[in-house]
Motif scaffolding. Structure first.
Motif, PDB file in Angstrom:
ATOM      1  N   GLY A  42       7.692 -20.654  47.690  1.00  0.00           N
ATOM      2  CA  GLY A  42       7.726 -21.904  48.971  1.00  0.00           C
ATOM      3  C   GLY A  42       7.090 -22.337  48.099  1.00  0.00           C
ATOM      4  O   GLY A  42       7.107 -23.898  48.373  1.00  0.00           O
ATOM      5  N   ARG A  43       6.047 -22.297  48.602  1.00  0.00           N
ATOM      6  CA  ARG A  43       4.650 -23.890  49.377  1.00  0.00           C
ATOM      7  C   ARG A  43       4.894 -24.619  48.048  1.00  0.00           C
ATOM      8  O   ARG A  43       4.901 -25.290  48.015  1.00  0.00           O
ATOM      9  CB  ARG A  43       3.621 -23.404  49.807  1.00  0.00           C
ATOM     10  CG  ARG A  43       3.428 -23.248  51.257  1.00  0.00           C
ATOM     11  CD  ARG A  43       2.354 -22.021  51.839  1.00  0.00           C
ATOM     12  NE  ARG A  43       2.239 -21.527  52.500  1.00  0.00           N
ATOM     13  CZ  ARG A  43       1.138 -20.378  53.033  1.00  0.00           C
ATOM     14  NH1 ARG A  43      -0.131 -20.476  52.468  1.00  0.00           N
ATOM     15  NH2 ARG A  43       0.730 -19.520  54.171  1.00  0.00           N
ATOM     16  N   THR A  44       4.815 -23.884  47.141  1.00  0.00           N
ATOM     17  CA  THR A  44       4.383 -24.264  45.479  1.00  0.00           C
ATOM     18  C   THR A  44       5.523 -25.524  45.002  1.00  0.00           C
ATOM     19  O   THR A  44       5.624 -26.712  44.396  1.00  0.00           O
ATOM     20  CB  THR A  44       3.521 -23.734  44.165  1.00  0.00           C
ATOM     21  OG1 THR A  44       2.609 -22.920  44.896  1.00  0.00           O
ATOM     22  CG2 THR A  44       3.782 -25.012  43.104  1.00  0.00           C
ATOM     23  N   LEU A  45       6.793 -24.783  44.923  1.00  0.00           N
ATOM     24  CA  LEU A  45       7.953 -25.098  44.440  1.00  0.00           C
ATOM     25  C   LEU A  45       8.896 -25.844  44.993  1.00  0.00           C
ATOM     26  O   LEU A  45      10.163 -26.283  44.701  1.00  0.00           O
ATOM     27  CB  LEU A  45       8.344 -23.559  43.434  1.00  0.00           C
ATOM     28  CG  LEU A  45       7.270 -23.338  42.397  1.00  0.00           C
ATOM     29  CD1 LEU A  45       8.774 -21.930  41.559  1.00  0.00           C
ATOM     30  CD2 LEU A  45       7.299 -24.400  41.347  1.00  0.00           C
ATOM     31  N   GLY A  46       8.468 -25.476  46.086  1.00  0.00           N
ATOM     32  CA  GLY A  46       9.443 -26.003  47.695  1.00  0.00           C
ATOM     33  C   GLY A  46      10.825 -25.170  47.614  1.00  0.00           C
ATOM     34  O   GLY A  46      11.006 -23.857  46.901  1.00  0.00           O
ATOM     35  N   GLY A  47      12.221 -25.308  47.838  1.00  0.00           N
ATOM     36  CA  GLY A  47      13.379 -25.341  47.698  1.00  0.00           C
ATOM     37  C   GLY A  47      13.430 -24.445  49.113  1.00  0.00           C
ATOM     38  O   GLY A  47      12.716 -24.176  49.912  1.00  0.00           O
ATOM     39  N   SER A  48      14.915 -24.006  49.367  1.00  0.00           N
ATOM     40  CA  SER A  48      15.518 -24.192  50.628  1.00  0.00           C
ATOM     41  C   SER A  48      15.677 -22.505  50.720  1.00  0.00           C
ATOM     42  O   SER A  48      15.478 -22.110  50.087  1.00  0.00           O
ATOM     43  CB  SER A  48      17.128 -23.931  50.660  1.00  0.00           C
ATOM     44  OG  SER A  48      18.034 -23.386  49.674  1.00  0.00           O
ATOM     45  N   PRO A  49      15.491 -21.554  52.526  1.00  0.00           N
ATOM     46  CA  PRO A  49      15.908 -20.420  51.952  1.00  0.00           C
ATOM     47  C   PRO A  49      16.641 -19.509  51.191  1.00  0.00           C
ATOM     48  O   PRO A  49      16.263 -18.863  50.897  1.00  0.00           O
ATOM     49  CB  PRO A  49      15.869 -20.277  53.580  1.00  0.00           C
ATOM     50  CG  PRO A  49      15.360 -21.455  53.852  1.00  0.00           C
ATOM     51  CD  PRO A  49      15.748 -23.048  53.374  1.00  0.00           C
ATOM     52  N   ILE A  50      17.872 -20.558  51.029  1.00  0.00           N
ATOM     53  CA  ILE A  50      19.133 -19.918  50.012  1.00  0.00           C
ATOM     54  C   ILE A  50      18.483 -19.672  49.073  1.00  0.00           C
ATOM     55  O   ILE A  50      18.107 -18.903  48.420  1.00  0.00           O
ATOM     56  CB  ILE A  50      20.318 -20.505  49.929  1.00  0.00           C
ATOM     57  CG1 ILE A  50      20.865 -20.057  51.364  1.00  0.00           C
ATOM     58  CG2 ILE A  50      21.171 -19.656  49.252  1.00  0.00           C
ATOM     59  CD1 ILE A  50      21.978 -20.923  51.835  1.00  0.00           C
ATOM     60  N   ALA A  51      17.365 -20.646  48.421  1.00  0.00           N
ATOM     61  CA  ALA A  51      16.699 -20.919  46.805  1.00  0.00           C
ATOM     62  C   ALA A  51      15.801 -19.576  46.935  1.00  0.00           C
ATOM     63  O   ALA A  51      15.167 -19.079  45.917  1.00  0.00           O
ATOM     64  CB  ALA A  51      16.746 -22.194  46.712  1.00  0.00           C
ATOM     65  N   LEU A  52      15.053 -19.737  47.939  1.00  0.00           N
ATOM     66  CA  LEU A  52      13.764 -18.910  47.979  1.00  0.00           C
ATOM     67  C   LEU A  52      14.717 -17.459  47.726  1.00  0.00           C
ATOM     68  O   LEU A  52      14.030 -15.749  47.210  1.00  0.00           O
ATOM     69  CB  LEU A  52      13.338 -18.813  48.685  1.00  0.00           C
ATOM     70  CG  LEU A  52      12.371 -20.575  49.191  1.00  0.00           C
ATOM     71  CD1 LEU A  52      11.087 -20.022  50.048  1.00  0.00           C
ATOM     72  CD2 LEU A  52      11.118 -20.317  47.895  1.00  0.00           C
ATOM     73  N   ASN A  53      15.683 -17.124  48.599  1.00  0.00           N
ATOM     74  CA  ASN A  53      16.497 -15.786  48.680  1.00  0.00           C
ATOM     75  C   ASN A  53      16.731 -15.080  47.252  1.00  0.00           C
ATOM     76  O   ASN A  53      16.617 -14.226  46.675  1.00  0.00           O
ATOM     77  CB  ASN A  53      17.037 -15.757  49.314  1.00  0.00           C
ATOM     78  CG  ASN A  53      16.822 -15.600  51.159  1.00  0.00           C
ATOM     79  OD1 ASN A  53      16.185 -15.150  51.384  1.00  0.00           O
ATOM     80  ND2 ASN A  53      18.021 -16.151  51.768  1.00  0.00           N
ATOM     81  N   TRP A  54      16.745 -15.746  46.319  1.00  0.00           N
ATOM     82  CA  TRP A  54      17.166 -15.607  45.176  1.00  0.00           C
ATOM     83  C   TRP A  54      15.844 -15.682  43.918  1.00  0.00           C
ATOM     84  O   TRP A  54      16.570 -15.214  42.891  1.00  0.00           O
ATOM     85  CB  TRP A  54      18.498 -17.315  44.271  1.00  0.00           C
ATOM     86  CG  TRP A  54      19.468 -17.395  44.852  1.00  0.00           C
ATOM     87  CD1 TRP A  54      20.097 -17.752  45.437  1.00  0.00           C
ATOM     88  CD2 TRP A  54      20.542 -16.285  44.772  1.00  0.00           C
ATOM     89  NE1 TRP A  54      21.521 -17.517  45.933  1.00  0.00           N
ATOM     90  CE2 TRP A  54      21.723 -16.612  45.156  1.00  0.00           C
ATOM     91  CE3 TRP A  54      20.347 -15.212  43.938  1.00  0.00           C
ATOM     92  CZ2 TRP A  54      23.248 -15.897  44.822  1.00  0.00           C
ATOM     93  CZ3 TRP A  54      21.975 -14.597  43.505  1.00  0.00           C
ATOM     94  CH2 TRP A  54      23.037 -14.702  43.517  1.00  0.00           C
ATOM     95  N   VAL A  55      15.054 -15.448  44.334  1.00  0.00           N
ATOM     96  CA  VAL A  55      14.020 -15.017  43.569  1.00  0.00           C
ATOM     97  C   VAL A  55      14.087 -13.912  43.222  1.00  0.00           C
ATOM     98  O   VAL A  55      13.720 -12.947  42.471  1.00  0.00           O
ATOM     99  CB  VAL A  55      12.617 -15.754  44.365  1.00  0.00           C
ATOM    100  CG1 VAL A  55      11.631 -15.095  43.619  1.00  0.00           C
ATOM    101  CG2 VAL A  55      12.041 -17.368  44.442  1.00  0.00           C
ATOM    102  N   THR A  56      14.379 -13.180  44.617  1.00  0.00           N
ATOM    103  CA  THR A  56      14.671 -11.788  44.242  1.00  0.00           C
ATOM    104  C   THR A  56      15.931 -11.493  43.807  1.00  0.00           C
ATOM    105  O   THR A  56      16.355 -10.277  42.880  1.00  0.00           O
ATOM    106  CB  THR A  56      14.457 -11.297  45.272  1.00  0.00           C
ATOM    107  OG1 THR A  56      13.179 -11.062  46.294  1.00  0.00           O
ATOM    108  CG2 THR A  56      14.439  -9.325  45.395  1.00  0.00           C
ATOM    109  N   ASN A  57      16.573 -12.208  45.142  1.00  0.00           N
ATOM    110  CA  ASN A  57      18.565 -11.716  44.276  1.00  0.00           C
ATOM    111  C   ASN A  57      18.832 -11.455  42.622  1.00  0.00           C
ATOM    112  O   ASN A  57      19.449 -11.086  42.042  1.00  0.00           O
ATOM    113  CB  ASN A  57      19.325 -12.164  45.087  1.00  0.00           C
ATOM    114  CG  ASN A  57      19.160 -11.673  46.446  1.00  0.00           C
ATOM    115  OD1 ASN A  57      18.670 -11.176  46.762  1.00  0.00           O
ATOM    116  ND2 ASN A  57      19.377 -12.467  47.843  1.00  0.00           N
ATOM    117  N   ALA A  58      18.260 -12.723  42.176  1.00  0.00           N
ATOM    118  CA  ALA A  58      19.279 -13.123  40.446  1.00  0.00           C
ATOM    119  C   ALA A  58      18.404 -11.974  40.036  1.00  0.00           C
ATOM    120  O   ALA A  58      19.415 -11.562  39.081  1.00  0.00           O
ATOM    121  CB  ALA A  58      18.266 -14.174  40.745  1.00  0.00           C
TER     122      ALA A  58
END
Length: 508
Positions: A42-58
């Motif tokens: 998140g610190r490197t690529l940015g993104g909202s909390p939802i976008a970060l949740n998709w790191v696992t969910n996708a």
């Protein structure tokens, strides 16, 4: 089945098994590694909390929804071919993740990684089912289960070491270090095989099923954030029901269905699917919930929490192989049922330790939970292919793996929502958002949202909710064990009596 006319040597079989095991060990790293690195990502690529949740969910969504289609493709186009395509794509996508420029590309590549993992897993397991028979197949699958357990157990620790030394992108180099040897080894030693009766992928069934499971999984994952009464959540779940109905109609009409619905007439087949979901709520959810409790609520350091989690996951390093050896004396169904009862006892034991208990006291119940789930862990895949004709091994593996992987994603979302609701029941009315913060380990945010409530009451409410949740998981695990004993514990004669009927229904 079509395969090479020359029988493989023992060395070739062992090398093929090693190739699948290397891929199996890499897959859980792609789940646990990004979870450990999420803050840094998140610190490197940015993104909202939802976008970060998709790191696992996708990853979980595409992996779970594509497994059954991948199994059907493996039966038709060749198990080795699908395995090589899967592992090759897995390596390329992992390399792409190293250089992802932003969170959007990262999430898209994670979805692609899930598709590649589905092809590699379904193709590899179906290929092994053709090379090994009887007890040898059970032992081979137990070794694959152990390999998967090694990746699951050591993934967080290995990822943390890599992140600390080389940065978060290095975790995908670790994945490449396992997948590339798997691809090269399988190219040389794995034999090609396919189902001669296969007529290609049931595209209508594959699309409707994948879309239905995607909508259902997305709806369940979204519900804890928006609430079950949210219009979008309701629309997603209704859409999933409609598409599942469409899938059922399609499968009844095609000549060669991806999923033969008549298989659900057989108790052994139903029992295997329930067994596939058991680790999700008896073990996998704890891999997420316990670190949140240790670090977010009890204030442990990440390193200390990781060391404590070893008690839960360490049995997976050894016991699946032992379970495979025990099949010489006990049936797999008996071993799996006993394992689930042991896990249930561990869950019940753990429920008696509230938040704040000395950490040394909870090591024993955590070991018991890990020990219990390790017994069926390496046997479940073998049982999955044993309840259908050998020629449909790809289908069986795909269905079973779909149930297991999709079950893990759904279980994580459901259990989080249940923990939030149970916690809210012990708080003042209108504290749902506070309970959600506690369920995610955000104790500081919970204190801010309810400034008039003593912090001790917040922790006590969470502790009471966690205890009730563990009791609920205990009951579900016991019920699953009973089903396994009743449905899978049938004699060999009964199993053989069912298979000819099954052969007719899926083969023509």
């Amino acid at each position: 089945m079509t395969a090479s006319a020359i029988p493989p040597t023992a060395g070739e079989k062992a090398a093929g098994l090693l190739a699948v095991c290397l891929a199996a060990a890499a897959m859980p790293l792609t789940f646990t590694g990004p979870a450990v690195a999420l803050t840094e990502i998140g610190r490197t690529l940015g993104g909202s909390p939802i976008a970060l949740n998709w790191v696992t969910n996708a990853f979980m969504l595409t992996f779970g929804s594509a497994l059954m289609a991948a199994g059907a493709l493996a039966d038709h186009h060749g198990r080795k071919r699908v395995f090589l395509i899967g592992t090759g794509a897995f390596a390329l996508v992992s390399l792409g993740l190293v250089f992802a420029p932003n969170i959007l590309w990262f999430d898209l590549l994670r979805a692609g990684q899930g598709l590649a993992a589905a092809a590699a897993f379904a193709g590899g397991m179906a290929a092994l089912a053709q090379e090994f028979d009887g007890h040898a197949r059970t032992r081979a699958f137990s070794i694959v289960g152990t390999s998967f357990g090694v990746g699951l157990s050591l993934g967080p620790i290995a990822s943390a070491v890599m992140i600390d030394a080389f940065g978060w992108r290095s975790i995908f180099w670790l994945v490449l270090a396992l997948v590339l040897p798997s691809f090269l080894l399988a190219t040389r030693v794995l034999r090609e095989s396919r189902d001669p009766a296969a007529k290609g992928l049931d595209w209508a069934g594959a699309i409707s099923f994948t879309a239905a499971l995607s909508l259902f999984t997305y709806g369940v994952l979204l519900a804890p954030q928006r609430g079950w009464g949210d219009v979008r959540v309701i629309a997603l779940l209704i859409g999933a029901v409609v598409l599942f109905a469409v899938f059922g109609l399609v499968e009844k009409r095609v000549a060669r269905p991806m999923l033969d619905l008549t298989l659900f007439r057989y108790p052994r087949f139903v029992g295997v699917q329930l067994l596939a979901a058991a680790p999700a709520y008896a073990f996998v959810v704890l891999l997420i919930l316990l670190p949140i409790r240790f670090t977010g609520i009890e204030g442990m350091s990440v390193i200390a929490a990781g060391q404590l989690m070893i008690a839960l996951s360490a049995p997976l390093l050894v016991l699946p192989i032992l379970a495979g050896l025990l099949t010489r004396f006990l049936s797999p169904a008996i071993i799996c049922g006993i394992g689930l009862l042991i896990s249930a006892a561990g869950l019940f034991w753990l429920s008696g330790f509230p938040v704040g208990t000395a950490h040394g006291l909870i090591i024993a119940p955590m070991i018991m939970i890990g020990t219990g789930i390790s017994l069926p862990w390496g046997l479940m895949d073998g049982l999955a292919v044993s309840v259908v004709p050998k020629e449909r091994a790809g289908m069986a593996t795909g269905i079973f793996s779909t149930t297991r992987v999709a079950g893990e994603g759904v279980a994580l979302a459901l259990v989080s929502a249940i923990l939030s609701a149970l916690t809210a029941a012990h708080l003042p009315a209108g504290s749902a958002k506070t309970a959600q913060r506690l369920a995610t380990g955000d104790l500081a945010g919970a204190k801010t949202s309810l400034p008039g409530v003593p912090p001790a009451l917040l922790v006590q409410s969470y502790s009471a909710g966690f205890e009730t949740l563990l009791l609920l998981l205990t009951g579900i695990t016991v019920l699953t064990a009973i089903v396994v004993f009743l449905f899978l514990g049938r004699g060999a004669q009964a199993a053989k009596a069912a298979l000819p009927e099954c052969s007719v229904s899926v083969g023509d």
